[in-house]
Design an enzyme around this catalytic site. Structure first.
Site, PDB file in Angstrom:
ATOM      1  N   ASP A 136       0.908  -1.080   0.178  1.00  0.00           N
ATOM      2  CA  ASP A 136       0.016   0.076  -0.118  1.00  0.00           C
ATOM      3  C   ASP A 136       1.001   1.191  -0.050  1.00  0.00           C
ATOM      4  OD1 ASP A 136      -2.352   1.681   0.231  1.00  0.00           O
ATOM      5  OD2 ASP A 136      -2.599   1.211   2.105  1.00  0.00           O
ATOM      6  N   HIS A 171       2.110   3.524  -9.373  1.00  0.00           N
ATOM      7  CA  HIS A 171       2.628   1.855  -9.757  1.00  0.00           C
ATOM      8  C   HIS A 171       3.377   0.874  -9.767  1.00  0.00           C
ATOM      9  CE1 HIS A 171      -1.660   2.557  -7.316  1.00  0.00           C
ATOM     10  NE2 HIS A 171      -2.112   2.118  -8.528  1.00  0.00           N
ATOM     11  N   GLU A 206     -11.759  -5.335  -4.252  1.00  0.00           N
ATOM     12  CA  GLU A 206     -12.374  -3.886  -4.218  1.00  0.00           C
ATOM     13  C   GLU A 206     -11.251  -2.368  -5.027  1.00  0.00           C
ATOM     14  OE1 GLU A 206     -11.505  -6.227  -1.670  1.00  0.00           O
ATOM     15  OE2 GLU A 206     -13.078  -6.648  -1.112  1.00  0.00           O
ATOM     16  N   LEU A 250      11.068 -20.706  -2.356  1.00  0.00           N
ATOM     17  CA  LEU A 250       9.870 -20.404  -2.267  1.00  0.00           C
ATOM     18  C   LEU A 250       8.497 -20.375  -3.078  1.00  0.00           C
ATOM     19  CD1 LEU A 250       9.485 -17.179  -0.889  1.00  0.00           C
ATOM     20  CD2 LEU A 250      10.179 -15.822  -3.881  1.00  0.00           C
TER      21      LEU A 250
HETATM   22  C1  FPP Z   1      -2.466  -0.203  -2.825  1.00  0.00           C
HETATM   23  O1  FPP Z   1      -1.944   1.254  -3.202  1.00  0.00           O
HETATM   24  C2  FPP Z   1      -1.447  -0.833  -4.273  1.00  0.00           C
HETATM   25  C3  FPP Z   1      -2.500  -1.617  -4.649  1.00  0.00           C
HETATM   26  C4  FPP Z   1      -3.874  -1.460  -5.245  1.00  0.00           C
HETATM   27  C5  FPP Z   1      -1.922  -2.110  -6.020  1.00  0.00           C
HETATM   28  C6  FPP Z   1      -0.880  -2.564  -5.536  1.00  0.00           C
HETATM   29  C7  FPP Z   1       0.778  -2.700  -6.828  1.00  0.00           C
HETATM   30  C8  FPP Z   1       1.606  -2.834  -7.244  1.00  0.00           C
HETATM   31  C9  FPP Z   1       2.821  -2.955  -5.852  1.00  0.00           C
HETATM   32  C10 FPP Z   1       2.456  -2.982  -8.230  1.00  0.00           C
HETATM   33  C11 FPP Z   1       1.477  -3.681  -8.907  1.00  0.00           C
HETATM   34  C12 FPP Z   1       2.577  -4.683  -9.220  1.00  0.00           C
HETATM   35  C13 FPP Z   1       2.734  -6.440 -10.166  1.00  0.00           C
HETATM   36  C14 FPP Z   1       4.265  -6.377 -10.339  1.00  0.00           C
HETATM   37  C15 FPP Z   1       1.503  -6.487 -10.340  1.00  0.00           C
HETATM   38  P1  FPP Z   1      -2.587   2.210  -3.031  1.00  0.00           P
HETATM   39  O2  FPP Z   1      -2.574   3.270  -4.776  1.00  0.00           O
HETATM   40  O3  FPP Z   1      -4.061   2.193  -2.277  1.00  0.00           O
HETATM   41  O4  FPP Z   1      -1.886   3.664  -2.353  1.00  0.00           O
HETATM   42  P2  FPP Z   1      -2.784   4.783  -1.430  1.00  0.00           P
HETATM   43  O5  FPP Z   1      -3.063   4.112  -0.215  1.00  0.00           O
HETATM   44  O6  FPP Z   1      -1.460   5.578  -1.316  1.00  0.00           O
HETATM   45  O7  FPP Z   1      -3.950   5.767  -2.208  1.00  0.00           O
END
Ligand code: FPP
Length: 242
Positions: free
Chosen positions: A2, A19, A49, A113
């Site tokens: 997150d 991202h 979600e 792993l």
């Molecule tokens: C939440 O952060 C994160 C996600 C919804 C996506 C997580 C994805 C990645 C780390 C990259 C994906 C990588 C691959 C290889 C598929 P947020 O967007 O909710 O952050 P915020 O809370 O600051 O808005």
């Protein structure tokens, strides 16, 4: 994983950029988990979600997944990592689904792993799927906890020992609800793009010091209890004239 969006906003970039930077960290953490011989690692990349997010953001996450699969497919097998997607991948395009199938099958004999990518994943959905699959095959038979555990998406990975959430929020957000019944929780304020293998290993070392009681008494309480039992036995022996 997150905090991507906030990390990007703080830098006056779009959420999508967060991202993209977050995806780089994924590689580092997978390598690190493999190096320190973790049994299993599950990365929460997209929740059921998250479908409610803007289309562009969803598409970026899909693209990043595909890029990861293309780039890391061979490394996964070379590093003896066994890869599995958990979640509903029916909405992914055919090319990505084929890539997933290929990596899952090529890495199926790897015994290092166990890497799970949770994509379009929801913990409640996983439990419902487990129950439905059992009921469909065994109508009228009672369910047990062991049966549900055995029908999770990745039963061989076992229960969760440690759940780390980056980004500062302190909630579980529908992640591995069944498997984390006794998971240790660790919330770090570090936003995912700033997360490093150094912090990852530090957290594991830190949490390894915690005493896990699984609802029982602590070891020191057991020793005390054993001491009390020995004392009790001695008193009983005395009262029986031994
Ligand atoms: C939440 O952060 C994160 C996600 C919804 C996506 C997580 C994805 C990645 C780390 C990259 C994906 C990588 C691959 C290889 C598929 P947020 O967007 O909710 O952050 P915020 O809370 O600051 O808005």
């Amino acid at each position: 994983m997150d905090g991507n969006g906030r990390w990007a906003n703080e830098r006056r970039h779009t959420r999508v950029w967060g991202h993209i930077r977050g995806a780089r960290v994924v590689n580092e953490i997978v390598r690190s988990a493999s190096e320190i011989n973790l049994k299993a690692l599950t990365l929460y990349a997209f929740s059921t979600e998250n479908w409610n997010r803007p289309k562009e953001e969803v598409q970026t996450l899909f693209r990043l997944l595909k890029k990861f699969l293309i780039r890391e497919g061979e490394n996964i097998v070379a590093n003896n990592v066994q890869f599995k997607m958990i979640g509903d991948i029916s909405h992914l395009n055919e090319e990505t689904k084929n890539l997933i199938k290929k990596i899952e099958s090529e890495s199926s004999d790897c015994d290092g792993l166990k890497l799970n990518f949770a994509f379009s994943y929801g913990g409640r959905r996983e439990i419902v799927d487990a129950v439905n699959s059992f009921v469909a095959q065994n109508p009228g038979k009672p369910l047990t906890e062991d049966i549900i555990s055995s029908r999770m998406y990745r039963p061989d990975a076992g229960d969760v020992d440690l759940m780390i959430r980056s980004g500062g929020d302190q909630r579980i957000s529908n992640f591995m609800l069944w498997e984390s019944n006794y998971a240790e929780l660790f919330f770090t304020a570090t936003k995912w793009p700033d997360f490093t293998s150094k912090e990852f290993v530090q957290i594991i070392d830190e949490v390894a010091k915690r005493e896990r009681r699984f609802g029982a008494l602590s070891k020191s309480a057991n020793i005390k209890q054993e001491g009390n039992n020995a004392e009790k036995e001695k008193m009983e022996a005395i009262s029986h004239g031994n």
